[in-house]
Enzyme design. Sequence first.
Site, PDB file in Angstrom:
ATOM      1  N   HIS A   1       0.787  -1.233   0.000  1.00  0.00           N
ATOM      2  CA  HIS A   1       0.000   0.000   0.000  1.00  0.00           C
ATOM      3  C   HIS A   1       0.817   1.280   0.000  1.00  0.00           C
ATOM      4  O   HIS A   1       0.321   2.327  -0.403  1.00  0.00           O
ATOM      5  CB  HIS A   1      -1.029  -0.034   1.135  1.00  0.00           C
ATOM      6  CG  HIS A   1      -2.159  -0.931   0.795  1.00  0.00           C
ATOM      7  ND1 HIS A   1      -2.200  -2.250   1.175  1.00  0.00           N
ATOM      8  CD2 HIS A   1      -3.252  -0.729   0.016  1.00  0.00           C
ATOM      9  CE1 HIS A   1      -3.290  -2.815   0.680  1.00  0.00           C
ATOM     10  NE2 HIS A   1      -3.944  -1.907  -0.022  1.00  0.00           N
TER      11      HIS A   1
ATOM     12  N   GLU B   1     -11.716 -10.452  -5.571  1.00  0.00           N
ATOM     13  CA  GLU B   1     -10.278 -10.501  -5.295  1.00  0.00           C
ATOM     14  C   GLU B   1      -9.851 -11.826  -4.664  1.00  0.00           C
ATOM     15  O   GLU B   1      -8.732 -11.958  -4.185  1.00  0.00           O
ATOM     16  CB  GLU B   1      -9.802  -9.296  -4.467  1.00  0.00           C
ATOM     17  CG  GLU B   1     -10.690  -8.883  -3.340  1.00  0.00           C
ATOM     18  CD  GLU B   1     -10.287  -7.559  -2.682  1.00  0.00           C
ATOM     19  OE1 GLU B   1      -9.255  -6.973  -3.014  1.00  0.00           O
ATOM     20  OE2 GLU B   1     -11.041  -7.135  -1.795  1.00  0.00           O
TER      21      GLU B   1
ATOM     22  N   ASP C   1      -4.981  -8.252  -4.869  1.00  0.00           N
ATOM     23  CA  ASP C   1      -5.235  -9.428  -4.035  1.00  0.00           C
ATOM     24  C   ASP C   1      -5.552 -10.656  -4.882  1.00  0.00           C
ATOM     25  O   ASP C   1      -5.162 -11.772  -4.528  1.00  0.00           O
ATOM     26  CB  ASP C   1      -6.378  -9.145  -3.050  1.00  0.00           C
ATOM     27  CG  ASP C   1      -5.869  -8.441  -1.811  1.00  0.00           C
ATOM     28  OD1 ASP C   1      -4.813  -8.852  -1.297  1.00  0.00           O
ATOM     29  OD2 ASP C   1      -6.504  -7.479  -1.366  1.00  0.00           O
TER      30      ASP C   1
ATOM     31  N   CYS D   1     -10.122  -2.420 -10.335  1.00  0.00           N
ATOM     32  CA  CYS D   1      -9.605  -1.309  -9.529  1.00  0.00           C
ATOM     33  C   CYS D   1      -8.246  -1.658  -8.929  1.00  0.00           C
ATOM     34  O   CYS D   1      -7.675  -0.858  -8.199  1.00  0.00           O
ATOM     35  CB  CYS D   1     -10.601  -0.897  -8.454  1.00  0.00           C
ATOM     36  SG  CYS D   1     -10.935  -2.202  -7.268  1.00  0.00           S
TER      37      CYS D   1
END
Length: 552
Positions: free
Chosen positions: A188, A430, A454, A501
């Site tokens: 992240h 995901e 993911d 996304c």
Amino acid sequence: MILIQGKGASKGIINGPLYFYKKADTTITKTTVDDLDAEKERLEAAKAKSIEQLEALAEKAREEAGDESAILFETHAMFVEDDDYVETINDCLEEENCNAEYAVKTAGEQFAEMFAAMDDAYMQARASDIRDVTQRILNNLMGIAEGGIDSEEPVILAADDLAPSETLQLDKSKILGFVLREGSGNGHTAILARTMGIPAICGCGEELTEAYQGRTAYIDGETGKVVLDPDELTLTIFRNKFAKQQEMKELMETMKGQEDVTLDGRHIKVYCNIGSPDDVTAVLNNDGQGIGLFRSEFLYLKSDDYPTEDQQFEAYKTVAAAMNGKTVIIRTLDIGADKQVPYFNLAKEENPALGVRAIRICLNRPEVFRTQLRALYRASAYGKIAIMFPMITSVWEVRECKRACEAVMKELKKEGLPFNPDTELGIMIETPASVFMAEELAKEVDFFSVGTNDLTQYTLACDRQANDLGKFFDAHHPAVLRALKMTADAAHHNGIWVGICGELGADLELLETFLAIGIDELSVSPASVLPLRAAIRKSIAKTCTLDKLECK
Ligand code: PEP
Ligand code: MG
């Protein structure tokens, strides 16, 4: 010339002074002082600085998130001057003839413990406010810079690794780029760098030493090169690439206001991923057509305590209003794994990526979920909000989420609060389970959005946080692309739209494959919108093929 080879995590070329991030060392030892008056002066200066900072934070919070958020900082500012608190610090200083740090820490602990022991839950929760204020005064006493960067000029931030919560606390206006000894391009912090549109390099290893503090580094977020004292040839290469980057930025300006449509007329929704209301400026500057993923958990990561319904409502409403009728898809809380929030007191897990994270936490803690859903539905009256649930594996989970939404709508109706009862609901695809169940899941929701970060991790059994998996972490793997195709087919078969996304959405090498698969929406970092638009406008959807799905 010194060359450190890392891995490119966010594209871009920049040069600037290296600044090594220091995790605040708050170990405080008691010392006896000779000049007590001087110590008192230091204390007064630190208190005054704390009040100044808190007032500025209150003002910022009021502008961005309304009165309730501002009140928190105002209360903290008042507490710095609280008579009992100040008296306890001063008594300690005088009785023990000690350093101000020790007196502040002792008084802070005493007060926090006193509040924590109270019967009233509200008063107990104030213990964390007291710790917060105490820490601020201590930071000012010890010269620990707010925002983590004690430099007037912007820097290239160097660190071992940065947790998402640490990255969020940093003063972004001071950061030109990131260079990390560890870290992964799929984590992240790298995602945040891409959202901010600044270069980042991870996996630099021990060669990135603190001896380089303050020295000018040239970094290339595409090739992963960090260079100090470049020779003439390297400098020329950097300068040329930098000039090209600027040229490209200017060229991309011409894409603003253009449609996201292929040469043969296929329209693709190009939306943006954001982590906070602040990022909306970048979305608007880059002409994003909507928000495909608002990672709402960053509101929780930024906070020292559960964000209240009103605080969340203000944040969601701000984004929805700023987007002025364009779609804003807000994902419900996705913490756990690398996104740890201390006040959730999550149990330590051997494999947190496979543990109680994301929707599992919300379904286990209905009060936390309800607060967020209430804020989301209330904000839905102010723009085109859609709600998206992360990490779904089963149909029953979606049904439980929908029941929670129904219950919240019922409450709001009873209370006479406005909301949009037709707020679209979607899920993230995901996990491999959600791909296999896509036919059934599609019957439950209005849209799918594939979280390829993911999905790649779980499909290929590769930890997205690890930086040494190299070629094994391959988001282009046919298994990942086939999963996308299966998801898209199931979505369309059931009359709903499907987007991506995850970071793969911005991968121009795969654009034709996405078009061939029939992806309807791509949600990318704001800086990727215009290059993606340019590529879409050059493509012919009907000639795109599914070659990349073939076995390699
Ligand atoms: C994903 O997994 O692709 C995704 C978009 O969610 P996050 O990166 O926040 O886990
Ligand atoms: Mg995810």
